[in-house]
Scaffold this motif. Sequence first.
Motif, PDB file in Angstrom:
ATOM      1  N   VAL A 133      22.876 -13.102   8.770  1.00 20.71           N
ATOM      2  CA  VAL A 133      21.903 -13.643   8.031  1.00 20.71           C
ATOM      3  C   VAL A 133      22.143 -15.281   7.691  1.00 20.71           C
ATOM      4  CG1 VAL A 133      20.489 -13.573   5.672  1.00 20.71           C
ATOM      5  CG2 VAL A 133      21.022 -11.432   7.387  1.00 20.71           C
ATOM      6  N   VAL A 134      23.301 -15.387   7.072  1.00 20.37           N
ATOM      7  CA  VAL A 134      23.797 -16.667   6.856  1.00 20.37           C
ATOM      8  C   VAL A 134      23.825 -17.824   8.068  1.00 20.37           C
ATOM      9  CG1 VAL A 134      25.825 -18.069   6.164  1.00 20.37           C
ATOM     10  CG2 VAL A 134      25.327 -15.818   4.866  1.00 20.37           C
ATOM     11  N   ALA A 135      24.163 -17.301   9.319  1.00 19.83           N
ATOM     12  CA  ALA A 135      24.063 -18.030  10.476  1.00 19.83           C
ATOM     13  C   ALA A 135      22.710 -18.473  10.743  1.00 19.83           C
ATOM     14  CB  ALA A 135      24.664 -16.980  11.671  1.00 19.83           C
ATOM     15  N   VAL A 136      21.769 -17.620  10.515  1.00 18.08           N
ATOM     16  CA  VAL A 136      20.452 -17.850  10.892  1.00 18.08           C
ATOM     17  C   VAL A 136      19.550 -18.887   9.750  1.00 18.08           C
ATOM     18  CG1 VAL A 136      17.961 -16.991  10.820  1.00 18.08           C
ATOM     19  CG2 VAL A 136      19.915 -15.843  12.226  1.00 18.08           C
ATOM     20  N   LEU A 137      20.274 -18.726   8.602  1.00 14.33           N
ATOM     21  CA  LEU A 137      19.695 -19.592   7.665  1.00 14.33           C
ATOM     22  C   LEU A 137      20.222 -20.915   7.757  1.00 14.33           C
ATOM     23  CD1 LEU A 137      19.636 -17.417   4.515  1.00 14.33           C
ATOM     24  CD2 LEU A 137      17.567 -18.203   5.485  1.00 14.33           C
ATOM     25  N   LEU A 138      21.576 -21.079   8.075  1.00 11.29           N
ATOM     26  CA  LEU A 138      21.981 -22.233   8.299  1.00 11.29           C
ATOM     27  C   LEU A 138      21.460 -23.064   9.662  1.00 11.29           C
ATOM     28  CD1 LEU A 138      26.046 -21.653   7.575  1.00 11.29           C
ATOM     29  CD2 LEU A 138      24.429 -22.865   6.384  1.00 11.29           C
ATOM     30  N   LEU A 139      21.449 -22.387  10.559  1.00  3.71           N
ATOM     31  CA  LEU A 139      20.657 -22.825  11.579  1.00  3.71           C
ATOM     32  C   LEU A 139      19.183 -23.321  11.258  1.00  3.71           C
ATOM     33  CD1 LEU A 139      21.664 -20.141  14.363  1.00  3.71           C
ATOM     34  CD2 LEU A 139      22.374 -22.664  14.342  1.00  3.71           C
ATOM     35  N   LEU A 140      18.391 -22.681  10.723  1.00  7.76           N
ATOM     36  CA  LEU A 140      17.344 -23.117  10.429  1.00  7.76           C
ATOM     37  C   LEU A 140      17.129 -24.276   9.479  1.00  7.76           C
ATOM     38  CD1 LEU A 140      15.347 -19.764   9.886  1.00  7.76           C
ATOM     39  CD2 LEU A 140      15.312 -20.975  11.924  1.00  7.76           C
ATOM     40  N   ILE A 141      18.161 -24.261   8.576  1.00  8.16           N
ATOM     41  CA  ILE A 141      18.247 -25.500   7.475  1.00  8.16           C
ATOM     42  C   ILE A 141      18.498 -26.697   8.298  1.00  8.16           C
ATOM     43  CG2 ILE A 141      19.432 -26.174   5.556  1.00  8.16           C
ATOM     44  CD1 ILE A 141      19.097 -23.281   4.332  1.00  8.16           C
ATOM     45  N   LEU A 142      19.693 -26.507   9.152  1.00  6.04           N
ATOM     46  CA  LEU A 142      20.209 -27.826   9.610  1.00  6.04           C
ATOM     47  C   LEU A 142      19.225 -28.320  10.915  1.00  6.04           C
ATOM     48  CD1 LEU A 142      24.148 -26.980  10.192  1.00  6.04           C
ATOM     49  CD2 LEU A 142      22.908 -28.893   8.454  1.00  6.04           C
ATOM     50  N   GLY A 143      18.538 -27.259  11.451  1.00  3.89           N
ATOM     51  CA  GLY A 143      17.559 -27.581  12.439  1.00  3.89           C
ATOM     52  C   GLY A 143      16.248 -28.369  11.738  1.00  3.89           C
ATOM     53  N   THR A 144      15.993 -27.953  10.669  1.00  2.00           N
ATOM     54  CA  THR A 144      14.894 -28.666   9.948  1.00  2.00           C
ATOM     55  C   THR A 144      15.334 -30.072   9.567  1.00  2.00           C
ATOM     56  OG1 THR A 144      14.094 -26.502   9.181  1.00  2.00           O
ATOM     57  CG2 THR A 144      13.569 -28.708   7.748  1.00  2.00           C
ATOM     58  N   ALA A 145      16.684 -30.223   8.975  1.00  3.08           N
ATOM     59  CA  ALA A 145      16.827 -31.403   8.690  1.00  3.08           C
ATOM     60  C   ALA A 145      16.808 -32.342   9.768  1.00  3.08           C
ATOM     61  CB  ALA A 145      18.242 -31.565   7.973  1.00  3.08           C
ATOM     62  N   ALA A 146      17.501 -31.972  10.756  1.00  2.00           N
ATOM     63  CA  ALA A 146      17.555 -32.707  12.113  1.00  2.00           C
ATOM     64  C   ALA A 146      16.280 -33.339  12.486  1.00  2.00           C
ATOM     65  CB  ALA A 146      18.526 -31.964  13.410  1.00  2.00           C
ATOM     66  N   PHE A 147      15.254 -32.187  12.729  1.00  2.00           N
ATOM     67  CA  PHE A 147      14.007 -32.811  13.194  1.00  2.00           C
ATOM     68  C   PHE A 147      13.373 -33.516  12.173  1.00  2.00           C
ATOM     69  CE2 PHE A 147      14.516 -28.994  16.169  1.00  2.00           C
ATOM     70  CZ  PHE A 147      14.686 -29.794  17.334  1.00  2.00           C
ATOM     71  N   SER A 148      13.477 -33.056  10.917  1.00  7.91           N
ATOM     72  CA  SER A 148      12.881 -33.879   9.967  1.00  7.91           C
ATOM     73  C   SER A 148      13.073 -35.435   9.896  1.00  7.91           C
ATOM     74  CB  SER A 148      12.981 -33.134   8.593  1.00  7.91           C
ATOM     75  OG  SER A 148      12.294 -34.081   7.670  1.00  7.91           O
ATOM     76  N   GLY A 149      14.506 -35.736  10.020  1.00 10.13           N
ATOM     77  CA  GLY A 149      14.924 -36.996  10.205  1.00 10.13           C
ATOM     78  C   GLY A 149      14.572 -37.707  11.350  1.00 10.13           C
ATOM     79  N   LEU A 150      14.310 -37.104  12.632  1.00  8.60           N
ATOM     80  CA  LEU A 150      14.158 -37.691  13.782  1.00  8.60           C
ATOM     81  C   LEU A 150      12.565 -38.050  13.724  1.00  8.60           C
ATOM     82  CD1 LEU A 150      16.006 -35.591  16.456  1.00  8.60           C
ATOM     83  CD2 LEU A 150      16.273 -38.280  15.759  1.00  8.60           C
ATOM     84  N   GLY A 151      11.602 -37.041  12.999  1.00  9.26           N
ATOM     85  CA  GLY A 151      10.295 -37.242  13.019  1.00  9.26           C
ATOM     86  C   GLY A 151      10.094 -38.469  12.026  1.00  9.26           C
ATOM     87  N   LEU A 152      10.551 -38.438  10.737  1.00  9.60           N
ATOM     88  CA  LEU A 152      10.363 -39.359  10.053  1.00  9.60           C
ATOM     89  C   LEU A 152      10.954 -40.864  10.619  1.00  9.60           C
ATOM     90  CD1 LEU A 152      11.713 -37.867   6.677  1.00  9.60           C
ATOM     91  CD2 LEU A 152       9.142 -38.484   7.437  1.00  9.60           C
ATOM     92  N   VAL A 230      22.596 -35.809  10.241  1.00  7.14           N
ATOM     93  CA  VAL A 230      23.190 -37.049   9.682  1.00  7.14           C
ATOM     94  C   VAL A 230      22.646 -38.098  10.104  1.00  7.14           C
ATOM     95  CG1 VAL A 230      25.296 -38.105   9.266  1.00  7.14           C
ATOM     96  CG2 VAL A 230      25.286 -35.659   8.888  1.00  7.14           C
ATOM     97  N   VAL A 231      22.712 -38.180  11.401  1.00  6.74           N
ATOM     98  CA  VAL A 231      22.199 -39.330  12.099  1.00  6.74           C
ATOM     99  C   VAL A 231      20.605 -39.831  12.075  1.00  6.74           C
ATOM    100  CG1 VAL A 231      21.659 -40.420  14.390  1.00  6.74           C
ATOM    101  CG2 VAL A 231      24.089 -39.364  14.036  1.00  6.74           C
ATOM    102  N   GLY A 232      20.027 -38.614  12.052  1.00  2.50           N
ATOM    103  CA  GLY A 232      18.516 -38.820  11.714  1.00  2.50           C
ATOM    104  C   GLY A 232      17.982 -39.129  10.508  1.00  2.50           C
ATOM    105  N   LEU A 233      18.654 -38.538   9.681  1.00  2.00           N
ATOM    106  CA  LEU A 233      18.183 -38.830   8.153  1.00  2.00           C
ATOM    107  C   LEU A 233      18.875 -40.186   7.746  1.00  2.00           C
ATOM    108  CD1 LEU A 233      18.735 -35.247   6.580  1.00  2.00           C
ATOM    109  CD2 LEU A 233      16.475 -36.317   6.858  1.00  2.00           C
ATOM    110  N   ALA A 234      20.001 -40.311   8.141  1.00  2.00           N
ATOM    111  CA  ALA A 234      20.401 -41.891   7.929  1.00  2.00           C
ATOM    112  C   ALA A 234      19.656 -42.889   8.377  1.00  2.00           C
ATOM    113  CB  ALA A 234      21.884 -41.675   8.087  1.00  2.00           C
ATOM    114  N   ALA A 235      19.374 -42.817   9.826  1.00  2.00           N
ATOM    115  CA  ALA A 235      18.585 -43.672  10.596  1.00  2.00           C
ATOM    116  C   ALA A 235      17.320 -43.831   9.971  1.00  2.00           C
ATOM    117  CB  ALA A 235      18.426 -43.343  11.770  1.00  2.00           C
ATOM    118  N   ALA A 236      16.580 -42.716   9.611  1.00  2.00           N
ATOM    119  CA  ALA A 236      15.128 -42.657   8.821  1.00  2.00           C
ATOM    120  C   ALA A 236      15.270 -43.529   7.596  1.00  2.00           C
ATOM    121  CB  ALA A 236      14.716 -41.441   8.733  1.00  2.00           C
ATOM    122  N   GLY A 237      16.361 -43.157   6.730  1.00  2.00           N
ATOM    123  CA  GLY A 237      16.435 -44.080   5.406  1.00  2.00           C
ATOM    124  C   GLY A 237      16.881 -45.382   5.550  1.00  2.00           C
TER     125      GLY A 237
END
Length: 243
Positions: A133-152, A230-237
Motif C-alpha cells: 500500500v505504501v509503495a503504491v501511494l508513493l508511486l502515485l504521488i511521485l508520478g503525479t509530481a513528476a507529470f505535473s511539473g512537466l505539464g506546467l 524534482v527536475v520538472g517542478l524546479a524547471a516549471a518554477g
Amino acid sequence: MIAAQAVLETRMLLRNGEQLLLTVVIPTLLLALFSSVDIVDTGAGRAVDFLTPGVLALAVMSTAFTGQAIATGFERRYGVLKRLASSPLPRWGLMTAKTASVLVTEVLQVILLTVVAFALGWSPQGAGTFTGVVAVLLLLILGTAAFSGLGLLMAGTLKAEATLAAANLVFLLLLVGGGVIVPLGKFPSGVQDVLGLLPISALSDGLRDVLRHGAGMPWGDLGILGAWAVVGLAAAGRFFHWE
C-alpha cells in the motif's frame, strides 16, 4: 489561498467534458477493451493483471500532464493566469493548488478503474500488505509530481496551440512506448534501456511489480520518478511565464 485555489481548480476540472473524456473515459475504455479482447500479447497470465497497473499510470499521466498542460496553456493564453499573477497567490502556490486538484481527480480515477478492473477479474497480489500500500501511494504521488511539473513547464513556456499539439502527441507516444499496453520487453534491448527511464515507464513498471508480482518497495522506479519530479517542478518554477 492555496486551498481556495485548489478547490476552484478541482471544480473547473470536473466540469470540463473534454478533460473528463481524456482522464476518465479513455483509460476506462482501454482497460475494458484490451482486457476483454486478445489484441496485444501481454505475456503469461491474464491480460487484466498486466494492464491494470499500466492504465492506472496512464490515468495519472492524462490528468497530471496532458489535461493540466492543455488547460493551463489556454488559461495563460486567455489572460486568466495574468490576473492571478496580480493576486497575492505566488507562482509556487498556483502550482501547488493545481497539483492538489490533480490529486483529488486521481483519487476518483483510481476508484473507478479499480472497480472496473475487479469486475474484469483483476486479482492484485501486493495490495493487501502494508508495504504494498505504501509503495503504491508513493508511486502515485511521485508520478503525479513528476507529470505535473512537466505539464506546467510545457504550459508555461509554449503557446497554447503548441501545448495542445505537443501534449496530445506525447500522450499517444507514451501510451505505446511507455509500457502501458505494450510490454517494454517487446522493444529492442537498446530502446528498452531508454524507455525504462521515462516517468510513465517507471510508474507503470513500479505499480506492476507491486500489484502483479507482489514485490517489495520499488526503489529504482521511485528514484526515477523522484528525479523527474524534482527536475520538472524546479524547471516549471523557474521558467513558467504568466502570460
